[in-house]
Design a protein around this motif. Structure first.
Motif, PDB file in Angstrom:
ATOM      1  N   GLY A  47       7.324   1.587   0.148  1.00  0.00           N
ATOM      2  CA  GLY A  47       6.015   1.286  -0.420  1.00  0.00           C
ATOM      3  C   GLY A  47       5.903  -0.106  -0.992  1.00  0.00           C
ATOM      4  N   SER A  48       6.867  -0.962  -0.704  1.00  0.00           N
ATOM      5  CA  SER A  48       6.868  -2.293  -1.314  1.00  0.00           C
ATOM      6  C   SER A  48       5.793  -3.213  -0.751  1.00  0.00           C
ATOM      7  N   THR A  49       5.308  -2.935   0.461  1.00  0.00           N
ATOM      8  CA  THR A  49       4.302  -3.824   1.045  1.00  0.00           C
ATOM      9  C   THR A  49       3.031  -3.843   0.215  1.00  0.00           C
ATOM     10  N   VAL A  50       2.520  -2.677  -0.161  1.00  0.00           N
ATOM     11  CA  VAL A  50       1.290  -2.646  -0.954  1.00  0.00           C
ATOM     12  C   VAL A  50       1.530  -3.212  -2.344  1.00  0.00           C
ATOM     13  N   VAL A  51       2.705  -2.975  -2.918  1.00  0.00           N
ATOM     14  CA  VAL A  51       3.031  -3.567  -4.220  1.00  0.00           C
ATOM     15  C   VAL A  51       3.058  -5.080  -4.103  1.00  0.00           C
ATOM     16  N   HIS A  52       3.606  -5.585  -3.011  1.00  0.00           N
ATOM     17  CA  HIS A  52       3.642  -7.031  -2.767  1.00  0.00           C
ATOM     18  C   HIS A  52       2.226  -7.597  -2.662  1.00  0.00           C
ATOM     19  N   ASN A 159      -4.602   4.270  -5.696  1.00  0.00           N
ATOM     20  CA  ASN A 159      -4.297   2.849  -5.587  1.00  0.00           C
ATOM     21  C   ASN A 159      -4.791   2.061  -6.796  1.00  0.00           C
ATOM     22  N   LEU A 160      -5.964   2.417  -7.325  1.00  0.00           N
ATOM     23  CA  LEU A 160      -6.445   1.730  -8.523  1.00  0.00           C
ATOM     24  C   LEU A 160      -5.494   1.990  -9.688  1.00  0.00           C
ATOM     25  N   LYS A 161      -4.971   3.197  -9.753  1.00  0.00           N
ATOM     26  CA  LYS A 161      -3.978   3.531 -10.780  1.00  0.00           C
ATOM     27  C   LYS A 161      -2.748   2.638 -10.644  1.00  0.00           C
ATOM     28  N   LEU A 162      -2.313   2.402  -9.402  1.00  0.00           N
ATOM     29  CA  LEU A 162      -1.166   1.532  -9.155  1.00  0.00           C
ATOM     30  C   LEU A 162      -1.478   0.087  -9.556  1.00  0.00           C
ATOM     31  N   VAL A 163      -2.654  -0.384  -9.191  1.00  0.00           N
ATOM     32  CA  VAL A 163      -3.055  -1.754  -9.547  1.00  0.00           C
ATOM     33  C   VAL A 163      -3.041  -1.923 -11.068  1.00  0.00           C
ATOM     34  N   LYS A 184     -10.555  -3.580  -9.525  1.00  0.00           N
ATOM     35  CA  LYS A 184     -11.156  -2.665  -8.557  1.00  0.00           C
ATOM     36  C   LYS A 184     -11.189  -3.286  -7.170  1.00  0.00           C
ATOM     37  N   LYS A 185     -11.538  -4.565  -7.087  1.00  0.00           N
ATOM     38  CA  LYS A 185     -11.582  -5.244  -5.792  1.00  0.00           C
ATOM     39  C   LYS A 185     -10.186  -5.360  -5.187  1.00  0.00           C
ATOM     40  N   ILE A 186      -9.186  -5.613  -6.031  1.00  0.00           N
ATOM     41  CA  ILE A 186      -7.807  -5.670  -5.544  1.00  0.00           C
ATOM     42  C   ILE A 186      -7.390  -4.314  -4.988  1.00  0.00           C
ATOM     43  N   SER A 187      -7.791  -3.247  -5.692  1.00  0.00           N
ATOM     44  CA  SER A 187      -7.477  -1.900  -5.235  1.00  0.00           C
ATOM     45  C   SER A 187      -8.089  -1.622  -3.876  1.00  0.00           C
ATOM     46  N   GLU A 188      -9.334  -2.013  -3.686  1.00  0.00           N
ATOM     47  CA  GLU A 188     -10.010  -1.791  -2.408  1.00  0.00           C
ATOM     48  C   GLU A 188      -9.380  -2.613  -1.292  1.00  0.00           C
ATOM     49  N   LYS A 189      -8.993  -3.841  -1.614  1.00  0.00           N
ATOM     50  CA  LYS A 189      -8.421  -4.738  -0.606  1.00  0.00           C
ATOM     51  C   LYS A 189      -7.043  -4.286  -0.153  1.00  0.00           C
ATOM     52  N   THR A 190      -6.305  -3.616  -1.043  1.00  0.00           N
ATOM     53  CA  THR A 190      -4.931  -3.218  -0.726  1.00  0.00           C
ATOM     54  C   THR A 190      -4.783  -1.715  -0.511  1.00  0.00           C
ATOM     55  N   SER A 191      -5.885  -1.010  -0.362  1.00  0.00           N
ATOM     56  CA  SER A 191      -5.841   0.439  -0.207  1.00  0.00           C
ATOM     57  C   SER A 191      -5.215   0.833   1.124  1.00  0.00           C
ATOM     58  N   ILE A 192      -4.788   2.092   1.224  1.00  0.00           N
ATOM     59  CA  ILE A 192      -4.199   2.569   2.469  1.00  0.00           C
ATOM     60  C   ILE A 192      -5.238   2.570   3.590  1.00  0.00           C
ATOM     61  N   THR A 194      -7.720   0.378   3.954  1.00  0.00           N
ATOM     62  CA  THR A 194      -7.845  -1.008   4.413  1.00  0.00           C
ATOM     63  C   THR A 194      -6.637  -1.413   5.238  1.00  0.00           C
ATOM     64  N   ASN A 195      -5.447  -1.062   4.764  1.00  0.00           N
ATOM     65  CA  ASN A 195      -4.232  -1.431   5.495  1.00  0.00           C
ATOM     66  C   ASN A 195      -4.125  -0.701   6.833  1.00  0.00           C
ATOM     67  N   LEU A 196      -4.644   0.527   6.897  1.00  0.00           N
ATOM     68  CA  LEU A 196      -4.639   1.257   8.159  1.00  0.00           C
ATOM     69  C   LEU A 196      -5.553   0.578   9.173  1.00  0.00           C
ATOM     70  N   LYS A 197      -6.683   0.066   8.725  1.00  0.00           N
ATOM     71  CA  LYS A 197      -7.582  -0.665   9.613  1.00  0.00           C
ATOM     72  C   LYS A 197      -6.917  -1.932  10.124  1.00  0.00           C
ATOM     73  N   ILE A 198      -6.169  -2.604   9.229  1.00  0.00           N
ATOM     74  CA  ILE A 198      -5.443  -3.810   9.643  1.00  0.00           C
ATOM     75  C   ILE A 198      -4.399  -3.453  10.696  1.00  0.00           C
ATOM     76  N   ALA A 199      -3.639  -2.373  10.445  1.00  0.00           N
ATOM     77  CA  ALA A 199      -2.588  -1.966  11.374  1.00  0.00           C
ATOM     78  C   ALA A 199      -3.151  -1.631  12.749  1.00  0.00           C
ATOM     79  N   LYS A 200      -4.309  -0.994  12.776  1.00  0.00           N
ATOM     80  CA  LYS A 200      -4.927  -0.623  14.047  1.00  0.00           C
ATOM     81  C   LYS A 200      -5.500  -1.835  14.766  1.00  0.00           C
ATOM     82  N   GLY A 201      -5.753  -2.891  14.023  1.00  0.00           N
ATOM     83  CA  GLY A 201      -6.399  -4.060  14.610  1.00  0.00           C
ATOM     84  C   GLY A 201      -5.464  -5.131  15.126  1.00  0.00           C
ATOM     85  N   VAL A 202      -4.165  -5.021  14.794  1.00  0.00           N
ATOM     86  CA  VAL A 202      -3.230  -6.052  15.255  1.00  0.00           C
ATOM     87  C   VAL A 202      -2.586  -5.623  16.563  1.00  0.00           C
ATOM     88  N   ALA A 203      -2.151  -6.596  17.324  1.00  0.00           N
ATOM     89  CA  ALA A 203      -1.530  -6.325  18.624  1.00  0.00           C
ATOM     90  C   ALA A 203      -0.144  -5.721  18.431  1.00  0.00           C
TER      91      ALA A 203
END
Length: 259
Positions: A47-52, A159-163, A184-192, A194-203
């Motif tokens: 889980g270090s990626t989202v913490v990073h 995620n907001l709790k983690l932030v 709150k914006k940081i939580s939304e930007k780093t949420s699972i 959001t990251n899932l959408k990024i993962a699906k969008g990369v080659a």
């Protein structure tokens, strides 16, 4: 060879005991080799990626991250003000690692490599928490170690709790209501999500904002998968060699750990 020559040929450094990281010698007053105010360390797939992501969003600057804390930046000599260290149920972690790397088999040596920080971290905690040991071995070290347990923050609504947890550990003033919208914006930007959408969008094989194409599984990292799906030989090896470390952080490897 004379006695004097033998003595002169001895390197004093060879007589000085090594640090428990096995990478440098013990010294009474460590030479501080600061590598930044913050450092993030963790075994892979913990889980270090989202913490990073969260740390860099809060700080507004790059934050050093390593999967080999005591090899790359032993806190006995490479002091940072705060070291965040991520932990995760080891059965889930190894199951996730094998899925991520598309491995059907894993050597015990690879498991040892992944968990290489376990033993030295416990020794570091012992030294820093015992006044006599700290005075003897780490009088100049004042690093704060912050543990982030994966299971406490894995779900989408946590995620907001983690932030907020990370922000408060950096400085309690960051929980002032005037920073609420930013957090709150940081939580939304780093949420699972959001990251899932990024993962699906990369080659295939690519990455973006620290997220790789295979970073998140269809089960979204739900705890308990390793206990059900990881082969018994891995679970037995982990329990025998690293059970004490994970029990220290609240994991009972003898029971189903789904949370």
């Amino acid at each position: 060879m004379t006695e004097s020559a033998i003595i002169d040929g001895i390197d004093v450094e060879d007589l000085w005991p090594k640090c428990f990281c096995n990478g440098h010698r013990w010294i009474s007053a460590p030479v501080k080799r600061t590598i930044g105010d913050l450092l993030l360390a963790a075994p892979v797939r913990s889980g270090s990626t989202v913490v990073h992501q969260i740390l860099e969003e809060i700080m507004g600057d790059p934050v050093v991250k390593t999967h080999r804390l005591f090899t790359d930046a032993c806190p006995m000599v490479a002091e940072s003000e705060i070291v965040f260290f991520c932990v995760r149920n080891p059965f889930d972690l190894i199951h996730s690692y094998m899925r991520y790397r598309n491995k059907e088999d894993l050597s015990f040596e690879e498991i040892d490599e992944i968990f290489q920080d376990c033993t030295p971290l416990i020794k570091f905690i012992k030294i820093m928490s015992d006044p006599l040991l700290k005075e003897s071995f780490a009088p100049e070290i004042h690093t704060r170690l912050i543990i982030v347990r994966y299971e406490d923050y894995w779900s989408a609504d946590s995620n907001l709790k983690l932030v907020k947890y990370i922000a408060e550990k950096i400085h309690p003033g960051l929980l002032d209501p005037k920073y609420a919208e930013k957090l709150k914006k940081i939580s939304e930007k780093t949420s699972i999500d959001t990251n899932l959408k990024i993962a699906k969008g990369v080659a295939d094989g690519a990455s973006h904002d620290k997220i790789h194409d295979q970073h998140i599984s269809s089960r979204r990292g739900q705890p308990g998968q390793g206990d059900k799906l990881l082969h018994e030989k891995y679970k037995n090896y982990i329990t025998e060699n690293y059970g004490g470390f994970f029990e220290y952080f609240g994991y009972n490897l003898g029971e189903n750990n789904e949370e």
